[in-house]
Scaffold this motif. Structure first.
Motif, PDB file in Angstrom:
ATOM      1  N   LEU A 105       0.998  -1.207  -0.178  1.00 19.26           N
ATOM      2  CA  LEU A 105       0.027  -0.003   0.050  1.00 19.26           C
ATOM      3  C   LEU A 105       0.941   1.296   0.028  1.00 19.26           C
ATOM      4  O   LEU A 105       0.492   2.162  -0.760  1.00 19.26           O
ATOM      5  CB  LEU A 105      -0.747  -0.046   1.130  1.00 19.26           C
ATOM      6  N   HIS A 106       1.844   1.226   0.961  1.00 20.58           N
ATOM      7  CA  HIS A 106       2.718   2.428   0.892  1.00 20.58           C
ATOM      8  C   HIS A 106       3.395   2.774  -0.417  1.00 20.58           C
ATOM      9  O   HIS A 106       3.632   3.877  -0.808  1.00 20.58           O
ATOM     10  CB  HIS A 106       3.826   2.452   1.882  1.00 20.58           C
ATOM     11  N   LYS A 107       3.933   1.791  -1.232  1.00 19.73           N
ATOM     12  CA  LYS A 107       4.544   2.004  -2.388  1.00 19.73           C
ATOM     13  C   LYS A 107       3.312   2.159  -3.370  1.00 19.73           C
ATOM     14  O   LYS A 107       3.847   3.318  -4.393  1.00 19.73           O
ATOM     15  CB  LYS A 107       5.241   0.484  -2.837  1.00 19.73           C
ATOM     16  N   SER A 108       2.263   1.837  -3.172  1.00 21.77           N
ATOM     17  CA  SER A 108       1.304   2.107  -4.391  1.00 21.77           C
ATOM     18  C   SER A 108       0.627   3.511  -4.240  1.00 21.77           C
ATOM     19  O   SER A 108       0.620   4.120  -5.262  1.00 21.77           O
ATOM     20  CB  SER A 108       0.129   1.193  -4.402  1.00 21.77           C
ATOM     21  N   MET A 109       0.800   4.147  -2.983  1.00 24.15           N
ATOM     22  CA  MET A 109       0.528   5.508  -2.881  1.00 24.15           C
ATOM     23  C   MET A 109       1.584   6.374  -2.849  1.00 24.15           C
ATOM     24  O   MET A 109       1.509   7.733  -2.646  1.00 24.15           O
ATOM     25  CB  MET A 109      -0.036   5.562  -1.281  1.00 24.15           C
ATOM     26  N   ALA A 110       2.867   5.840  -3.128  1.00 22.63           N
ATOM     27  CA  ALA A 110       3.946   6.507  -3.155  1.00 22.63           C
ATOM     28  C   ALA A 110       4.452   7.207  -1.622  1.00 22.63           C
ATOM     29  O   ALA A 110       5.154   8.260  -1.822  1.00 22.63           O
ATOM     30  CB  ALA A 110       3.838   7.740  -4.274  1.00 22.63           C
ATOM     31  N   TRP A 111       4.089   6.633  -0.845  1.00 25.02           N
ATOM     32  CA  TRP A 111       4.338   7.063   0.628  1.00 25.02           C
ATOM     33  C   TRP A 111       5.786   6.931   1.053  1.00 25.02           C
ATOM     34  O   TRP A 111       6.111   7.477   1.964  1.00 25.02           O
ATOM     35  CB  TRP A 111       3.269   6.730   1.523  1.00 25.02           C
ATOM     36  N   ASP A 112       6.396   5.964   0.332  1.00 26.96           N
ATOM     37  CA  ASP A 112       7.810   5.632   0.779  1.00 26.96           C
ATOM     38  C   ASP A 112       8.743   6.613  -0.200  1.00 26.96           C
ATOM     39  O   ASP A 112       9.947   6.595   0.177  1.00 26.96           O
ATOM     40  CB  ASP A 112       8.079   4.202   0.272  1.00 26.96           C
ATOM     41  N   TYR A 113       8.201   7.262  -0.871  1.00 23.18           N
ATOM     42  CA  TYR A 113       9.149   8.325  -1.800  1.00 23.18           C
ATOM     43  C   TYR A 113       8.613   9.657  -1.741  1.00 23.18           C
ATOM     44  O   TYR A 113       8.043  10.238  -2.812  1.00 23.18           O
ATOM     45  CB  TYR A 113       9.073   7.854  -3.050  1.00 23.18           C
TER      46      TYR A 113
END
Length: 271
Positions: free
Chosen positions: A186-194
């Motif tokens: 989920l974090h990667k799909s939402m670009a929350w890790d970047y």
């Protein structure tokens, strides 16, 4: 126009996730809910749900367990807790999250109010997670609202013959939700890790902060209140020489921003 809130969570948090699901979950559904919440834990994260039985309560409890602020959206006023079994949970959430509602403080829970509550759950979030839901029910109403608000929807898949997950499987099949297997996904799909590539932001609601700048007419009205002076609405209109409807609108806005306060007899003073 108004939301009523009690708690200490930051409602301007950059990553807001709503979690919904059945009131009658399987043990597997409860286990998956806690596992996902644990994996989702990050700074600047807020978990939102409806304080209902089942998946909602599990999401709130897991958030508290893993030190994530969590807010319960109520279908009634803040003077009530429904279901009553969740009074202890609600009290704990006030210390690490909060309770929020669109209903006045003494409003009792009524059936027609729950779909209105669901709209708020969908509107507050950046993304919605669905864990175990049937093809019909409150969760599907919330999902419909999230679609209308153009929110990103994730669904946890289940066995094809499991009625508990029939709604989740259908959402994935229809392309209405992305299949969710982990919090990291989920974090990667939402670009929350970047954050440098795509800053996370709450795009639907912006809650008041202390950075409000009054408009020119509002500054004119504020200048009338000196030395703890109290003024009536007529006094303000006459001294400002502004149109009555404009004065009423600006006074209301200044009161909502916490810059002035109202007194009995339609009189006002600086807050």
């Amino acid at each position: 126009l108004l939301l009523f809130y009690n708690g200490n969570a930051n409602l301007n948090t950059k990553k807001v996730i709503s979690v919904v699901g059945t009131r009658d979950p399987s043990d597997h559904g409860l286990e998956i809910t806690e596992q996902l919440i644990r994996q989702l834990a990050r700074p600047d994260l807020l978990i939102v749900s409806g304080l209902a039985l089942g998946i909602d309560a599990c999401a709130h409890r897991a958030s508290l367990k893993y030190d994530i602020p969590t807010v319960g959206i109520l279908a009634h006023g803040l003077n009530h807790i429904y279901p009553y079994q969740h009074r202890g949970l609600a009290k704990e959430m006030l210390q690490h999250g909060g309770l929020l509602t669109r209903f006045n403080i003494d409003t009792s829970p009524e059936t027609y109010q729950f779909p209105l509550r669901n709209r708020l759950i969908a509107g507050l979030c950046d993304t919605l997670i669905v864990i175990e839901t049937r093809r019909k029910g409150g969760s599907m109403l919330t999902i419909g609202n999230a679609e209308a608000y153009r929110k990103k929807i994730f669904a946890v898949p289940g066995r094809f013959n499991d009625d508990h997950s029939a709604g989740c499987n259908w959402l994935i099949q229809q392309g209405k939700a992305e299949l969710l297997l982990s919090g990291e996904q989920l974090h990667k799909s939402m670009a929350w890790d970047y954050p440098a590539a795509r800053p996370a932001a709450q795009t639907t609601l912006s809650f008041p902060t202390n950075t409000y700048t009054p408009s020119s007419p509002e500054k004119t009205l504020l200048a009338l209140f000196t030395d703890n002076k109290t003024l009536s609405l007529d006094d303000i209109r006459i001294q400002s020489q502004l149109d009555f409807s404009a004065v009423a609108k600006d006074i209301l806005n200044l009161e909502l921003q916490g810059l002035i306060c109202s007194l009995p007899g339609k009189r006002y003073r600086l807050a």
